[in-house]
Scaffold this motif. Structure first.
Motif, PDB file in Angstrom:
ATOM      1  N   GLY A 111       0.827  -1.201   0.000  1.00 40.85           N
ATOM      2  CA  GLY A 111       0.000   0.000   0.000  1.00 40.85           C
ATOM      3  C   GLY A 111       0.862   1.252   0.000  1.00 40.85           C
ATOM      4  N   SER A 112       0.515   2.216   0.843  1.00 43.32           N
ATOM      5  CA  SER A 112       1.264   3.476   0.871  1.00 43.32           C
ATOM      6  C   SER A 112       2.696   3.293   1.372  1.00 43.32           C
ATOM      7  N   LEU A 113       2.958   2.168   2.073  1.00 49.50           N
ATOM      8  CA  LEU A 113       4.333   1.904   2.506  1.00 49.50           C
ATOM      9  C   LEU A 113       5.272   1.690   1.323  1.00 49.50           C
ATOM     10  N   ALA A 114       4.695   1.315   0.160  1.00 52.74           N
ATOM     11  CA  ALA A 114       5.520   1.163  -1.038  1.00 52.74           C
ATOM     12  C   ALA A 114       6.139   2.497  -1.437  1.00 52.74           C
ATOM     13  N   VAL A 115       5.427   3.591  -1.167  1.00 54.77           N
ATOM     14  CA  VAL A 115       5.965   4.925  -1.451  1.00 54.77           C
ATOM     15  C   VAL A 115       7.130   5.211  -0.506  1.00 54.77           C
ATOM     16  N   PHE A 116       6.955   4.836   0.772  1.00 51.27           N
ATOM     17  CA  PHE A 116       8.023   5.053   1.756  1.00 51.27           C
ATOM     18  C   PHE A 116       9.260   4.225   1.423  1.00 51.27           C
ATOM     19  N   PHE A 117       9.078   2.909   1.300  1.00 50.71           N
ATOM     20  CA  PHE A 117      10.225   2.031   1.025  1.00 50.71           C
ATOM     21  C   PHE A 117      10.757   2.221  -0.389  1.00 50.71           C
ATOM     22  N   GLY A 118       9.870   2.666  -1.292  1.00 44.87           N
ATOM     23  CA  GLY A 118      10.302   2.884  -2.672  1.00 44.87           C
ATOM     24  C   GLY A 118      11.375   3.936  -2.795  1.00 44.87           C
ATOM     25  N   ARG A 119      11.451   4.853  -1.832  1.00 43.31           N
ATOM     26  CA  ARG A 119      12.482   5.880  -1.859  1.00 43.31           C
ATOM     27  C   ARG A 119      13.877   5.274  -1.760  1.00 43.31           C
ATOM     28  N   PHE A 120      13.986   4.051  -1.220  1.00 39.36           N
ATOM     29  CA  PHE A 120      15.279   3.393  -1.048  1.00 39.36           C
ATOM     30  C   PHE A 120      15.611   2.436  -2.199  1.00 39.36           C
ATOM     31  N   MET A 121      14.717   2.312  -3.185  1.00 39.40           N
ATOM     32  CA  MET A 121      14.919   1.400  -4.318  1.00 39.40           C
ATOM     33  C   MET A 121      14.816   2.195  -5.609  1.00 39.40           C
ATOM     34  N   ALA A 122      15.814   2.054  -6.466  1.00 40.55           N
ATOM     35  CA  ALA A 122      15.888   2.886  -7.670  1.00 40.55           C
ATOM     36  C   ALA A 122      14.625   2.788  -8.520  1.00 40.55           C
ATOM     37  N   LEU A 123      14.136   1.564  -8.757  1.00 39.45           N
ATOM     38  CA  LEU A 123      12.973   1.396  -9.631  1.00 39.45           C
ATOM     39  C   LEU A 123      11.739   2.069  -9.043  1.00 39.45           C
ATOM     40  N   LEU A 124      11.441   1.787  -7.779  1.00 40.24           N
ATOM     41  CA  LEU A 124      10.262   2.373  -7.155  1.00 40.24           C
ATOM     42  C   LEU A 124      10.429   3.873  -6.922  1.00 40.24           C
ATOM     43  N   ARG A 125      11.665   4.317  -6.764  1.00 43.39           N
ATOM     44  CA  ARG A 125      11.894   5.753  -6.597  1.00 43.39           C
ATOM     45  C   ARG A 125      11.441   6.507  -7.846  1.00 43.39           C
ATOM     46  N   ILE A 126      11.600   5.886  -9.002  1.00 47.32           N
ATOM     47  CA  ILE A 126      11.189   6.499 -10.257  1.00 47.32           C
ATOM     48  C   ILE A 126       9.686   6.371 -10.476  1.00 47.32           C
ATOM     49  N   LEU A 127       9.121   5.215 -10.112  1.00 45.85           N
ATOM     50  CA  LEU A 127       7.729   4.914 -10.448  1.00 45.85           C
ATOM     51  C   LEU A 127       6.728   5.259  -9.355  1.00 45.85           C
ATOM     52  N   ALA A 128       7.192   5.446  -8.114  1.00 44.20           N
ATOM     53  CA  ALA A 128       6.267   5.557  -6.982  1.00 44.20           C
ATOM     54  C   ALA A 128       5.240   6.672  -7.168  1.00 44.20           C
TER      55      ALA A 128
END
Length: 218
Positions: A111-128
């Motif tokens: 859920g919204s935690l993907a936005v939080f943890f995505g900041r630490f992962m290159a792919l999710l940082r771009i797509l979040a």
């Protein structure tokens, strides 16, 4: 021109603007080396004579991340999932079906935690940001996770690199750049290892997508 002379010629304000700008554009969905820019600026701040403030570096990164993600969210909410279909056809190495499927699974699981943890992962940082908007995540939930993730990622990275640089400067003054290079390389190796695992998972999802597409055509 020596490295030291070149570093002394860089205005601190330019460092902050570059950090905020690159990270902000990356958060919009454009593949740029935001993390590398942040690490480099934090290293500069560890040399006090250069006048680059680590708090300024972290603040610039946080502001860039929050604003960039918020704009990306608005774009994703406006154009929806068809936006990723178009991007996937034009930039398959960054927005292919496997990348989007991996990001969607992350959002479905966290859920919204993907936005939080995505900041630490290159792919999710771009797509979040864009994906959260396309999936109609409530903006309030997105903003809270976005700000918290930006503070932890930018502040934590800056502090870690800054204190590592200060320690290297103190204990190995003549060879500080060698020590810092070793630290950066160690971090890069760890990042590449994680990226390799994610890449393998994305490749598997990509293969599944092609199999399903071929089955439909048959």
């Amino acid at each position: 021109m020596s490295v030291d002379i070149l570093l002394y010629s860089i205005p601190p304000v330019l460092v902050y603007l570059l950090v905020g700008g690159v990270i902000g554009i990356e958060s919009l969905g454009v593949p740029l080396p935001g993390e590398l820019m942040l690490v480099g600026a934090a290293l500069l701040s560890s040399r006090h004579e250069l006048g680059v403030d680590p708090v300024g570096v972290a603040a610039a990164a946080i502001v860039g991340a929050v604003i960039g993600d918020s704009i990306g969210y608005s774009i994703g909410r406006r154009f929806g999932m068809p936006l990723f279909d178009r991007l996937g056809r034009r930039f398959p190495n960054h927005f292919g079906p496997g990348h989007i499927a991996f990001a969607e699974r992350s959002f479905g699981r966290w859920g919204s935690l993907a936005v939080f943890f995505g900041r630490f992962m290159a792919l999710l940082r771009i797509l979040a940001g864009p994906l959260a908007g396309a999936l109609r995540m409530p903006y309030r939930h997105f903003l809270i996770a976005n700000v918290a993730g930006a503070i932890c990622w930018a502040g934590g990275t800056t502090a870690l690199v800054y204190y590592a640089g200060v320690a290297a400067e103190h204990w190995l003054s003549r060879f500080s750049w060698v020590a810092l290079l070793v630290a950066v390389l160690a971090g890069l190796i760890g990042t590449l290892a994680l990226r390799g695992r994610i890449g393998a998972h994305i490749a598997e999802l990509e293969a599944n997508h092609r199999s399903e597409a071929d089955a439909v055509l048959e």
